[in-house]
Design a protein around this motif. Structure first.
Motif, PDB file in Angstrom:
ATOM      1  N   LEU A  12      42.448  67.367   6.414  1.00 57.15           N
ATOM      2  CA  LEU A  12      41.257  68.075   5.972  1.00 57.15           C
ATOM      3  C   LEU A  12      40.229  67.962   7.087  1.00 57.15           C
ATOM      4  O   LEU A  12      40.010  66.870   7.626  1.00 57.15           O
ATOM      5  N   CYS A  34      46.996  66.394  -2.834  1.00 52.84           N
ATOM      6  CA  CYS A  34      46.358  67.686  -2.526  1.00 52.84           C
ATOM      7  C   CYS A  34      45.230  67.979  -3.493  1.00 52.84           C
ATOM      8  O   CYS A  34      44.130  68.361  -3.081  1.00 52.84           O
ATOM      9  N   LEU A  38      41.353  68.366  -2.208  1.00 56.53           N
ATOM     10  CA  LEU A  38      40.693  69.664  -2.357  1.00 56.53           C
ATOM     11  C   LEU A  38      39.526  69.597  -3.341  1.00 56.53           C
ATOM     12  O   LEU A  38      38.467  70.189  -3.096  1.00 56.53           O
ATOM     13  N   ASP A  39      39.699  68.873  -4.441  1.00 55.43           N
ATOM     14  CA  ASP A  39      38.613  68.721  -5.406  1.00 55.43           C
ATOM     15  C   ASP A  39      37.435  67.951  -4.811  1.00 55.43           C
ATOM     16  O   ASP A  39      36.276  68.304  -5.031  1.00 55.43           O
ATOM     17  N   LYS A  42      35.568  70.163  -2.340  1.00 58.10           N
ATOM     18  CA  LYS A  42      34.805  71.169  -3.087  1.00 58.10           C
ATOM     19  C   LYS A  42      33.535  70.561  -3.675  1.00 58.10           C
ATOM     20  O   LYS A  42      32.446  71.131  -3.560  1.00 58.10           O
ATOM     21  N   TYR A  54      35.188  73.764   5.009  1.00 66.65           N
ATOM     22  CA  TYR A  54      36.349  72.887   5.095  1.00 66.65           C
ATOM     23  C   TYR A  54      37.572  73.730   5.400  1.00 66.65           C
ATOM     24  O   TYR A  54      37.611  74.920   5.100  1.00 66.65           O
ATOM     25  N   VAL A  56      42.153  73.061   5.736  1.00 66.90           N
ATOM     26  CA  VAL A  56      43.334  72.210   5.792  1.00 66.90           C
ATOM     27  C   VAL A  56      44.217  72.774   6.882  1.00 66.90           C
ATOM     28  O   VAL A  56      44.516  73.976   6.889  1.00 66.90           O
ATOM     29  N   TRP A  69      37.755  76.652   2.910  1.00 68.31           N
ATOM     30  CA  TRP A  69      36.806  76.570   1.802  1.00 68.31           C
ATOM     31  C   TRP A  69      35.406  76.859   2.318  1.00 68.31           C
ATOM     32  O   TRP A  69      35.000  76.378   3.380  1.00 68.31           O
ATOM     33  N   TRP A  75      38.155  77.773  -2.299  1.00 70.24           N
ATOM     34  CA  TRP A  75      39.394  77.567  -1.552  1.00 70.24           C
ATOM     35  C   TRP A  75      40.186  78.867  -1.479  1.00 70.24           C
ATOM     36  O   TRP A  75      40.328  79.561  -2.484  1.00 70.24           O
TER      37      TRP A  75
END
Length: 81
Positions: A12, A34, A38-39, A42, A54, A56, A69, A75
Motif C-alpha cells: 500500500l 486485504c 483497504l478499510d 479508506k 492511496y 496498491v 483510492w 477504491w
C-alpha cells in the motif's frame, strides 16, 4: 483482489505530498489482510484534511498498479489492456 494459495506480495502506498511512499506490505492472496488494509486506508483517507491518494502496487522491480483510492472515487481496480 482474489484468494489464492500462493503468496502475492503487494504494498500500500500513499501520496500526500507529490511522491508515492510505501506504508504497508501484505499478501494480496489473503482476503482478510486485504480487507483490513483497504478499510484502514479508506478510513484514514476520509478523515484526512489533505487530498491524499492511496494505491496498491506489486512488489516487482517495475511495480504494477492494481488499485487506486481517492476521496472522490473510493477504491477502483486498475484494468490493463
Amino acid at each position: 483482489m482474489t484468494s489464492g494459495a500462493r503468496l502475492r506480495p503487494v504494498k500500500l502506498q500513499i501520496n500526500n505530498s507529490g511522491a508515492w511512499k510505501d506504508i504497508a506490505h501484505f499478501d494480496a492472496g489473503n482476503d482478510v489482510a486485504c480487507m483490513h488494509v483497504l478499510d484502514a486506508a479508506k478510513t484514514l483517507g476520509e478523515i484526512d484534511a489533505q487530498r491524499v491518494q492511496y494505491r496498491v502496487v506489486t512488489e516487482d522491480a517495475l511495480p504494477e498498479v492494481l488499485m487506486t483510492w481517492s476521496k472522490d472515487d473510493g477504491w477502483k481496480d486498475v484494468r490493463h489492456g
